[in-house]
Design an enzyme around this catalytic site. Structure first.
Site, PDB file in Angstrom:
ATOM      1  N   VAL A 121       0.657  -1.444   0.423  1.00  0.00           N
ATOM      2  CA  VAL A 121      -0.003   0.190   0.273  1.00  0.00           C
ATOM      3  C   VAL A 121       1.061   1.612  -0.257  1.00  0.00           C
ATOM      4  CG1 VAL A 121      -1.432   1.050   1.508  1.00  0.00           C
ATOM      5  CG2 VAL A 121      -1.809  -0.777   1.271  1.00  0.00           C
ATOM      6  N   ASN A 165       2.732   7.833   2.462  1.00  0.00           N
ATOM      7  CA  ASN A 165       3.952   8.621   2.301  1.00  0.00           C
ATOM      8  C   ASN A 165       3.248   9.962   2.182  1.00  0.00           C
ATOM      9  OD1 ASN A 165       6.373   9.600   0.589  1.00  0.00           O
ATOM     10  ND2 ASN A 165       4.380   9.607  -0.777  1.00  0.00           N
ATOM     11  N   TYR A 178       4.694  22.603   9.374  1.00  0.00           N
ATOM     12  CA  TYR A 178       5.276  21.202   8.249  1.00  0.00           C
ATOM     13  C   TYR A 178       6.271  20.461   8.929  1.00  0.00           C
ATOM     14  CZ  TYR A 178       7.614  18.589   4.578  1.00  0.00           C
ATOM     15  OH  TYR A 178       8.702  17.527   4.107  1.00  0.00           O
ATOM     16  N   LYS A 228       7.058  16.949  10.969  1.00  0.00           N
ATOM     17  CA  LYS A 228       7.712  16.030   9.853  1.00  0.00           C
ATOM     18  C   LYS A 228       8.994  15.536  11.445  1.00  0.00           C
ATOM     19  CE  LYS A 228       6.704  14.955   6.041  1.00  0.00           C
ATOM     20  NZ  LYS A 228       6.470  13.791   5.475  1.00  0.00           N
TER      21      LYS A 228
END
Length: 262
Positions: free
Chosen positions: A10, A87, A152, A156
């Site tokens: 996946v 991802n 952002y 992360k």
């Protein structure tokens, strides 16, 4: 329907960029695929992956929402997942207080909430079978206070840390957790994040196919953290010794609006 003789992978965020290249790596290395993205281009990508000999199901879903995660999970139809490549991600430039709050929350929901929900669902199924591979796309941005990319970089940083912790929790199982940490990569990320007028937006970037191969190979070997590119490895090493205030100032020079002009 997937060929049961092939393992099933996946891949999220698979319509373009690193996700597309990760899915291509899977197809070229004997996996069937379920690929997902929040845009119609996922269908065209799926057609290309089928040309490589893979059986491919494409799912258009917004993985920033729990409903989107449920849609993707339902499409698996209870099939055993050999590899989850989480991802899907989103960026956002400019000063936090100048950003639209809903757009900032969408970054958090895509990068963090959606990733957690999907890893939790698929990971539990893997744990019940005691086998599987998980690849999470983090970033070297997670090591650096992200001036003008504060949300952002923070998201992360969460993923980088989460991957380390999950890997340790599963160390006595047959499930591996790999965190791919790219640097700036030549995708449409910077345009979508409204960063094209910045120094980092205009700078030379890494090839997404090479970045993806580094991540895929690390996943197949069961490795932990992997940083793609020697410059990014150097930047990561430096980030561990420099004061955060200095790192934040350096990031300002890369991501401040207008820094890419002239």
């Amino acid at each position: 329907m997937s060929d049961l003789r092939k393992p099933l992978a996946v891949v999220t965020g698979a319509s373009t960029g690193i996700g597309y290249e990760l899915a291509r790596c899977c197809a070229e290395n004997g996996f069937d695929l379920v690929v997902a993205a929040d845009e119609p281009r996922i269908e065209a990508a799926a057609t290309e992956f089928r040309s490589l000999g893979a059986s491919v199901d494409a799912v258009e879903a917004d993985l920033a929402t729990l409903d989107g995660v449920e849609t993707l999970y339902a499409a698996l139809n209870g099939r055993p997942i050999a590899a989850l490549l989480a991802n899907a991600g989103r960026g956002l430039g400019k000063s936090f207080l100048d950003q639209d709050l809903n757009e900032a929350l969408d970054v958090v929901n895509t990068n963090v909430t959606g990733t957690l929900a999907l890893v939790h669902k698929v990971g539990r199924d893997m744990l019940a079978r005691n086998e599987g591979r998980i690849l999470i796309t983090g970033s070297i941005a997670g090591f650096i206070p992200g001036t003008f990319q504060a949300v952002y970089n923070g998201s992360k940083a969460f993923l980088d840390s989460f991957s380390d912790a999950l890997r340790n929790e599963l160390k006595d199982s047959e499930i591996t957790v790999t965190c791919l940490m790219p640097g700036p990569t030549d995708t449409d990320f910077f345009e979508r994040a409204d960063l094209m007028d910045t120094s980092v937006g205009q700078a030379k970037k890494d090839d997404p196919s090479k970045v993806a191969k580094v991540g895929f190979d690390a996943m197949m070997k069961g490795e932990g953290d992997v940083v793609a590119g020697w410059k990014n490895k150097l930047e990561t090493a430096v980030s561990k010794v420099l004061p955060h205030g200095l790192l934040a100032e350096q990031h300002r020079k890369m991501a401040e609006p207008g820094s890419g002009r002239g």
